[in-house]
Structure formats: C-alpha cells, structure tokens
Design a protein around this motif. Structure first.
Motif, PDB file in Angstrom:
ATOM      1  N   ARG A  61      16.159   2.909  19.705  1.00 33.06           N
ATOM      2  CA  ARG A  61      17.286   2.090  20.171  1.00 33.06           C
ATOM      3  C   ARG A  61      17.543   0.937  19.185  1.00 33.06           C
ATOM      4  NH1 ARG A  61      18.397   5.611  23.758  1.00 33.06           N
ATOM      5  NH2 ARG A  61      17.015   5.925  25.507  1.00 33.06           N
ATOM      6  N   ASN A  62      18.763   0.851  18.742  1.00 37.78           N
ATOM      7  CA  ASN A  62      19.205  -0.218  17.834  1.00 37.78           C
ATOM      8  C   ASN A  62      18.385  -0.283  16.545  1.00 37.78           C
ATOM      9  OD1 ASN A  62      21.227  -1.040  19.631  1.00 37.78           O
ATOM     10  ND2 ASN A  62      19.736  -2.247  20.789  1.00 37.78           N
ATOM     11  N   ALA A  63      17.752   0.798  16.172  1.00 40.96           N
ATOM     12  CA  ALA A  63      16.931   0.800  14.953  1.00 40.96           C
ATOM     13  C   ALA A  63      17.785   0.783  13.694  1.00 40.96           C
ATOM     14  CB  ALA A  63      16.030   2.028  14.936  1.00 40.96           C
ATOM     15  N   TYR A  64      19.065   1.158  13.830  1.00 38.11           N
ATOM     16  CA  TYR A  64      19.926   1.264  12.658  1.00 38.11           C
ATOM     17  C   TYR A  64      20.932   0.130  12.576  1.00 38.11           C
ATOM     18  CZ  TYR A  64      17.764   5.796  13.060  1.00 38.11           C
ATOM     19  OH  TYR A  64      16.841   6.790  13.190  1.00 38.11           O
ATOM     20  N   GLY A  65      20.727  -0.856  13.394  1.00 36.08           N
ATOM     21  CA  GLY A  65      21.595  -2.033  13.357  1.00 36.08           C
ATOM     22  C   GLY A  65      22.726  -1.945  14.363  1.00 36.08           C
ATOM     23  N   ASP A  66      23.285  -3.088  14.656  1.00 36.04           N
ATOM     24  CA  ASP A  66      24.373  -3.176  15.625  1.00 36.04           C
ATOM     25  C   ASP A  66      25.697  -3.253  14.880  1.00 36.04           C
ATOM     26  OD1 ASP A  66      25.675  -3.294  18.020  1.00 36.04           O
ATOM     27  OD2 ASP A  66      25.392  -5.456  18.269  1.00 36.04           O
ATOM     28  N   CYS A  67      25.991  -2.197  14.162  1.00 39.89           N
ATOM     29  CA  CYS A  67      27.252  -2.091  13.447  1.00 39.89           C
ATOM     30  C   CYS A  67      27.798  -0.682  13.676  1.00 39.89           C
ATOM     31  CB  CYS A  67      27.068  -2.360  11.953  1.00 39.89           C
ATOM     32  SG  CYS A  67      25.967  -1.182  11.157  1.00 39.89           S
ATOM     33  N   VAL A  69      28.328   1.941  11.694  1.00 40.53           N
ATOM     34  CA  VAL A  69      27.534   3.002  11.084  1.00 40.53           C
ATOM     35  C   VAL A  69      26.178   3.129  11.785  1.00 40.53           C
ATOM     36  CG1 VAL A  69      26.391   3.767   8.967  1.00 40.53           C
ATOM     37  CG2 VAL A  69      28.699   2.811   8.863  1.00 40.53           C
ATOM     38  N   GLY A  70      25.558   2.018  12.095  1.00 44.69           N
ATOM     39  CA  GLY A  70      24.267   2.045  12.776  1.00 44.69           C
ATOM     40  C   GLY A  70      24.356   2.680  14.146  1.00 44.69           C
ATOM     41  N   ARG A  71      25.409   2.345  14.894  1.00 46.61           N
ATOM     42  CA  ARG A  71      25.594   2.946  16.222  1.00 46.61           C
ATOM     43  C   ARG A  71      25.865   4.438  16.111  1.00 46.61           C
ATOM     44  NH1 ARG A  71      28.145  -2.021  16.985  1.00 46.61           N
ATOM     45  NH2 ARG A  71      30.206  -1.126  16.579  1.00 46.61           N
ATOM     46  N   GLN A  72      26.656   4.835  15.101  1.00 44.82           N
ATOM     47  CA  GLN A  72      26.925   6.265  14.897  1.00 44.82           C
ATOM     48  C   GLN A  72      25.646   7.026  14.576  1.00 44.82           C
ATOM     49  OE1 GLN A  72      30.008   6.514  11.865  1.00 44.82           O
ATOM     50  NE2 GLN A  72      31.377   7.389  13.414  1.00 44.82           N
ATOM     51  N   LEU A  73      24.838   6.479  13.716  1.00 41.71           N
ATOM     52  CA  LEU A  73      23.583   7.120  13.351  1.00 41.71           C
ATOM     53  C   LEU A  73      22.648   7.205  14.558  1.00 41.71           C
ATOM     54  CD1 LEU A  73      22.193   8.412  10.947  1.00 41.71           C
ATOM     55  CD2 LEU A  73      21.309   6.179  10.318  1.00 41.71           C
ATOM     56  N   GLY A  74      22.562   6.136  15.323  1.00 43.46           N
ATOM     57  CA  GLY A  74      21.751   6.158  16.538  1.00 43.46           C
ATOM     58  C   GLY A  74      22.240   7.201  17.523  1.00 43.46           C
ATOM     59  N   GLN A  75      23.555   7.329  17.672  1.00 43.84           N
ATOM     60  CA  GLN A  75      24.127   8.335  18.580  1.00 43.84           C
ATOM     61  C   GLN A  75      23.827   9.740  18.084  1.00 43.84           C
ATOM     62  OE1 GLN A  75      25.673   7.708  21.585  1.00 43.84           O
ATOM     63  NE2 GLN A  75      25.417   9.913  21.804  1.00 43.84           N
ATOM     64  N   LYS A  76      23.857   9.923  16.779  1.00 41.73           N
ATOM     65  CA  LYS A  76      23.584  11.246  16.206  1.00 41.73           C
ATOM     66  C   LYS A  76      22.165  11.695  16.574  1.00 41.73           C
ATOM     67  CE  LYS A  76      23.430  13.753  11.845  1.00 41.73           C
ATOM     68  NZ  LYS A  76      23.740  13.720  10.418  1.00 41.73           N
ATOM     69  N   PHE A  77      21.210  10.800  16.437  1.00 40.75           N
ATOM     70  CA  PHE A  77      19.833  11.156  16.775  1.00 40.75           C
ATOM     71  C   PHE A  77      19.650  11.318  18.285  1.00 40.75           C
ATOM     72  CE2 PHE A  77      19.051   9.544  12.480  1.00 40.75           C
ATOM     73  CZ  PHE A  77      18.322  10.615  11.980  1.00 40.75           C
ATOM     74  N   GLN A  78      20.345  10.517  19.063  1.00 40.62           N
ATOM     75  CA  GLN A  78      20.269  10.665  20.513  1.00 40.62           C
ATOM     76  C   GLN A  78      20.838  12.020  20.935  1.00 40.62           C
ATOM     77  OE1 GLN A  78      21.797   7.348  22.728  1.00 40.62           O
ATOM     78  NE2 GLN A  78      21.653   8.420  24.663  1.00 40.62           N
ATOM     79  N   ASP A  79      21.921  12.454  20.296  1.00 37.69           N
ATOM     80  CA  ASP A  79      22.497  13.771  20.595  1.00 37.69           C
ATOM     81  C   ASP A  79      21.528  14.895  20.241  1.00 37.69           C
ATOM     82  OD1 ASP A  79      24.782  12.581  21.523  1.00 37.69           O
ATOM     83  OD2 ASP A  79      25.977  13.007  19.723  1.00 37.69           O
TER      84      ASP A  79
END
Length: 126
Positions: A61-67, A69-79
């Motif tokens: 969670r929030n490991a890629y930053g609160d921006c 691109v970071g949210r997109q990357l976090g969502q990709k791994f969550q998916d």
C-alpha cells in the motif's frame, strides 16, 4: 502469473485423468495407501489456502508514492493479486480445490476396492 496459470491448468488435467481412472475402475487402491496419498494432497491444499489467506500482504500500500504513476503501479499489482479469473487469489483457490478433488478421488478408489472385496466375500459365502 502465466506460469502459475499454466500449472493450474496442468493440475486440472491430471485431476480429470485421475477422476476418470477411478470412475472407470482403472485405479483401485488399498484403503490405507489411498488415505496416505489423499492426506498429502490435502496438506498441499492447506498450504495453498494459507498462502491465499495471506495474499493481502503481497499488496504494498502506497509503496510507489501518492502520485498518478505510483497509484497506477500500485493498482496494477493489486489487480495481479485480486482479478477474479486470473489473479493470484483466483488461481490459488482453483489449485486448492483441484488438490482437494484429487484427495477425494484417491479415497473413492479405496472405497471401490472395499466394495469389491465385500462383494467377493458375499459371493464366496453363498
């Protein structure tokens, strides 16, 4: 994930072959040995269940930053973890179910052997 999906598919094929062999009477096992094999499959299924229950820990969670691109990357791994048909949780659930089905198939093969033995004993007593 593709490797895990391929492994699940191969396991499903093995399970179908096992079930067909049991149902056609081509695999009949001694009850003690069938139970021993079934327990191994159930232990493996339990291991997968434990991993599946811990998959939420895989999502950073929030490991890629609160921006953006970071949210997109976090969502990709969550998916990759949670997608209904191809996510890690779905694949582990499928494999767990297959392993339990294989354990039951071995138990069924033992039941068939016991039924055959009982029938033979009845025929001899006639």
């Amino acid at each position: 994930m593709e490797g895990l999906a391929a492994g699940a598919s191969a396991l499903a094929g093995q399970s179908a072959g096992l079930r067909a062999a049991v149902d056609n009477g081509q695999l009949v096992m001694d009850p003690e040995r069938a139970e021993a094999v079934a327990k191994v499959y159930e232990e493996k299924a339990d291991e997968l269940r434990k991993k599946r229950l811990r998959t939420d820990q895989l999502i950073a969670r929030n490991a890629y930053g609160d921006c953006f691109v970071g949210r997109q990357l976090g969502q990709k791994f969550q998916d990759k973890v949670n997608l209904p048909d191809t996510g890690l949780v779905a694949l582990l659930t499928k494999m767990e179910s297959i392993l339990k089905d294989m354990a039951q198939a071995y138990r069924d093969s033992a039941r068939d052997m016991k039924n055959a033995d009982d029938e033979n004993a009845r025929n001899l007593n006639v």
